[in-house]
Design an enzyme around this catalytic site. Structure first.
Site, PDB file in Angstrom:
ATOM      1  N   ARG C  53       0.818  -1.194   0.000  1.00  0.00           N
ATOM      2  CA  ARG C  53       0.000   0.000   0.000  1.00  0.00           C
ATOM      3  C   ARG C  53       0.865   1.264   0.000  1.00  0.00           C
ATOM      4  O   ARG C  53       0.682   2.154  -0.813  1.00  0.00           O
ATOM      5  CB  ARG C  53      -0.796  -0.029   1.288  1.00  0.00           C
ATOM      6  CG  ARG C  53      -2.104   0.596   1.273  1.00  0.00           C
ATOM      7  CD  ARG C  53      -2.819   0.081   2.504  1.00  0.00           C
ATOM      8  NE  ARG C  53      -2.952  -1.362   2.400  1.00  0.00           N
ATOM      9  CZ  ARG C  53      -4.026  -1.940   1.875  1.00  0.00           C
ATOM     10  NH1 ARG C  53      -5.043  -1.208   1.465  1.00  0.00           N
ATOM     11  NH2 ARG C  53      -4.093  -3.247   1.776  1.00  0.00           N
ATOM     12  N   THR C  54       1.805   1.298   0.917  1.00  0.00           N
ATOM     13  CA  THR C  54       2.676   2.470   1.019  1.00  0.00           C
ATOM     14  C   THR C  54       3.498   2.621  -0.259  1.00  0.00           C
ATOM     15  O   THR C  54       3.606   3.709  -0.823  1.00  0.00           O
ATOM     16  CB  THR C  54       3.615   2.329   2.241  1.00  0.00           C
ATOM     17  OG1 THR C  54       2.809   2.184   3.411  1.00  0.00           O
ATOM     18  CG2 THR C  54       4.496   3.550   2.398  1.00  0.00           C
ATOM     19  N   LYS C  82      24.026 -10.516  -0.423  1.00  0.00           N
ATOM     20  CA  LYS C  82      25.467 -10.749  -0.548  1.00  0.00           C
ATOM     21  C   LYS C  82      26.237 -10.109   0.605  1.00  0.00           C
ATOM     22  O   LYS C  82      27.448 -10.036   0.582  1.00  0.00           O
ATOM     23  CB  LYS C  82      25.977 -10.193  -1.883  1.00  0.00           C
ATOM     24  CG  LYS C  82      25.366 -10.896  -3.079  1.00  0.00           C
ATOM     25  CD  LYS C  82      25.931 -10.370  -4.393  1.00  0.00           C
ATOM     26  CE  LYS C  82      25.205 -10.966  -5.591  1.00  0.00           C
ATOM     27  NZ  LYS C  82      25.347 -10.133  -6.797  1.00  0.00           N
ATOM     28  N   ARG C 103      11.796   2.093   3.611  1.00  0.00           N
ATOM     29  CA  ARG C 103      11.020   1.315   4.576  1.00  0.00           C
ATOM     30  C   ARG C 103      11.942   0.244   5.111  1.00  0.00           C
ATOM     31  O   ARG C 103      12.569  -0.481   4.320  1.00  0.00           O
ATOM     32  CB  ARG C 103       9.843   0.663   3.860  1.00  0.00           C
ATOM     33  CG  ARG C 103       9.093  -0.342   4.685  1.00  0.00           C
ATOM     34  CD  ARG C 103       8.031   0.361   5.481  1.00  0.00           C
ATOM     35  NE  ARG C 103       7.065  -0.531   6.052  1.00  0.00           N
ATOM     36  CZ  ARG C 103       5.813  -0.193   6.311  1.00  0.00           C
ATOM     37  NH1 ARG C 103       5.385   1.035   6.013  1.00  0.00           N
ATOM     38  NH2 ARG C 103       4.976  -1.029   6.862  1.00  0.00           N
ATOM     39  N   HIS C 131       6.664   6.818  11.009  1.00  0.00           N
ATOM     40  CA  HIS C 131       6.035   6.585   9.719  1.00  0.00           C
ATOM     41  C   HIS C 131       5.285   7.868   9.382  1.00  0.00           C
ATOM     42  O   HIS C 131       4.058   7.886   9.317  1.00  0.00           O
ATOM     43  CB  HIS C 131       5.087   5.389   9.841  1.00  0.00           C
ATOM     44  CG  HIS C 131       4.553   4.891   8.532  1.00  0.00           C
ATOM     45  ND1 HIS C 131       4.968   5.378   7.321  1.00  0.00           N
ATOM     46  CD2 HIS C 131       3.623   3.953   8.249  1.00  0.00           C
ATOM     47  CE1 HIS C 131       4.323   4.752   6.353  1.00  0.00           C
ATOM     48  NE2 HIS C 131       3.504   3.890   6.899  1.00  0.00           N
TER      49      HIS C 131
END
Lengths: 304, 304, 304
Positions: C53-54, C82, C103, C131
């Site tokens: 959604r974000t 890696k 995020r 957020h």
């Protein structure tokens, strides 16, 4: 429910189909010339099962029209994993985009979602249900190569489970096409489909051998026989061999036969056929772009 | 096969390389100023193994040119899983896009695909084979920082398995560069590569200790030593320590030494080096964008 | 560190918030009218945990502004596997893009990355940390529906673990809002959050029953109670039932109550509520686009 969703090819009259194909032909003539047509449009891609080809050609189509897409990604990475309902997911994405494309493993999913969203919805395949844009690109390819009227078409392979085939057969009843179905006994058209086709006045014949009918065909539509339908590997190999084609198989064919396949193919068409004039399956895949451009253009225009 | 595919850096003469680097420099001077150059171009991304960095910089490049990309996604979600051949997958995507980028785990994959597709193809790495765009961005970074002629370059780390290193070494033979290779015995240049470099007239020396040669270097190209090459963790730790650099290691270096690394790094370069003027590896990563813009621009122009 | 990163809603004064919301309102009035505003901008998406959604609403936002995005994809397919450090990954992507969205599952990740990158950074959620874009879209939704001053807001559900809730509560202390917190004893606001709110002069009350306060509310913000917080399924079912709403629950509410939810919901709001005027959660999800357009626009403008 909005009346501009495209849920099934059945909702399209002969005139509707011809309008889409005419428009597709315009786009196809120069796909790079329409980049300023829908510059502000954003298409939401909701693929609840993978389908590279369909998704890529929708993405290409909206981008060729100057627009862009946003993709919900895989189900594994989405809110669906947190228990969100399909109707909620679709409504959230409809809040971002100007139109939605839905692919879902459950039959009827597109119709259900269509009741909830307030932007136009394109069904890109719902389980054993409908896949109208595939049907339209098949019709477009047939029309460009053999015409849609006064043709004899053979459809071969897995006719029992093949959604593509059922949908195409129904759509062809709008045109003057003789339809021949070629398959092993175990993969024949389901009785219900055969019944519907008769009801719609289709001229339908069934065969177990391709060579019975091959010389009469203008179009041969080959479909994939799925290994997993056969518990016995030997039986699969035998049937796959019998319903596959190569240069030798095609010897009795008309010179201008059009060979189609929805792809991916496995062994149904030998690579040696690719270099002949028969081979139309890569062109058919390409046609997904202009046909989807035509559909998106129609929807976005109407929704302005 | 089309002659405008870019399959290997070896196909490029010194003049070809210089043309690409000159063009890249123009794009690099103002990457945001070319957004109307290829507005109708769509680049097909075919990554058969993950490579975030390479993929993102190709995507950025085509978007900075005003175009867009379509991505086949992961192999797991694609038709490859249904048994489709590489040639078929590539031909389908070539039917959507104006140019293709291919990354594949098998050596020779790019050349094979090049025979089938009718749009220009860029090899973005095929197994132990070629990765020409990496080589070009390395050359660009060297040229911008130290020039390409009259330089002394040291290449250190895993010289045995490092494709990047072999390709760069070959490309440098077109220029007047002294090449020094620094590695443990077990990770020395393969004999065949050494032989080819000699054949091409390269001035090549091998070392097991960096400090033998460091003071003479204009450029030090560090590569990752992969843990998985060493059955014994202690041996790995020892070698990784010996062939890693930090501020102390760099004390005898020239003031204007350029330190490069193809990234990702693990322990080969201590973070304390990042803030020095030596550190050129993030600039090097950034240079993937203008160099790929230059290559795409050339291909798309020629194909008009 | 650059001072134009958006790391937490706490860095925004009342005036800053109002400026963003005013700008968002302009974009919201006609989201398709700004397609030439940032045509050359590329936004780098660094999602170290999935958040459909974000991510989709950031992508939509930059595309509605005429720009484009490049996405590092999943952690599984990236260089992180890696052994690359977060700071390195972010710096490489910052070398491609004009701004970054991050995020990450670890609290403080955004601030750390902010020290390394030289393009503006937007924190899209870092673990139990901040957020801010969610907070701003919540504030925007409240303002559009009930105003931000002289309101009584109830926040219900998981108040113990809900980052969204803590951040919103802090932000509301800038406005004249009475805050009521409704939850079971086991999911009450953490003492530290309650303390901070008091320090900031917030008018805070806590309840265990919604009906104590429902008739006084202008806004009811419902959050998801996560099944995994409860070792005992029966206890979860009971609490989820008690802190969910349906038409019956809402009977005592004001006629113009605004019901919000950050989505995805599971059972907290019965679908029958969707068709009422209370339901504002899909509008709230949609508001992520204009609010993120406003933030991106501000950043990209300032960075020119």
């Amino acid at each position: 429910m909005r009346d501009d969703h495209l849920l099934t090819a059945k909702q399209l009259s002969r005139e509707d189909v011809e309008e889409v194909l005419d428009r597709a032909a315009e786009f196809d003539a120069d796909p790079s010339a329409f980049g300023d047509r829908h510059e502000d449009a954003i298409l939401g891609l909701c693929f609840f099962e993978p389908s590279t080809r369909t998704k890529m050609s929708f993405e290409t189509a909206i981008k060729r029209l100057g627009g862009d897409s946003v993709d919900m990604g895989t189900v594994e990475s989405s809110s669906v994993k947190k228990g969100e309902s399909l109707a909620d997911t679709a409504r959230v994405i409809a809040g971002y985009a100007d139109a939605l494309v839905l692919r879902h493993p459950s039959q009827g999913a597109a119709k259900m979602v269509g009741e909830f969203v307030d932007v136009p919805l394109l069904n890109a395949g719902d389980g054993a249900g409908h896949h109208p844009t595939q049907t339209l690109l098949d019709l477009y390819t047939i029309r460009e190569n053999a015409g849609l009227d006064d043709i004899t078409i053979g459809i071969m392979g897995d006719l029992k489970y093949g959604r593509t085939v059922h949908s195409l057969a129904h759509a062809l009843t709008n045109f003057d096409a003789d339809q021949h179905f070629i398959s092993p006994e175990s993969l024949k058209l389901p009785r219900s489909v055969r019944y519907d086709l008769h009801e719609e006045g289709a001229n339908v014949r069934e065969h177990t051998e391709l060579d019975e009918i091959l010389p009469a065909l203008d179009v041969l539509y080959v479909t994939r026989i799925q290994r997993e339908r056969f518990p016995d590997e030997n039986e699969y190999q035998e049937i796959a061999g019998e319903y596959g084609i190569d240069l030798e198989t095609l010897e009795p064919a008309k010179e201008d036969l059009t060979v189609m396949h929805p792809l991916p193919r496995v062994d149904e068409i030998a690579p040696e056929v690719d270099d002949t004039d028969y081979a139309t399956y890569f062109e058919q895949a390409h046609n997904g772009v202009p046909v989807r451009m035509a559909l998106l253009d129609q929807m976005l225009e109407a929704d302005r």
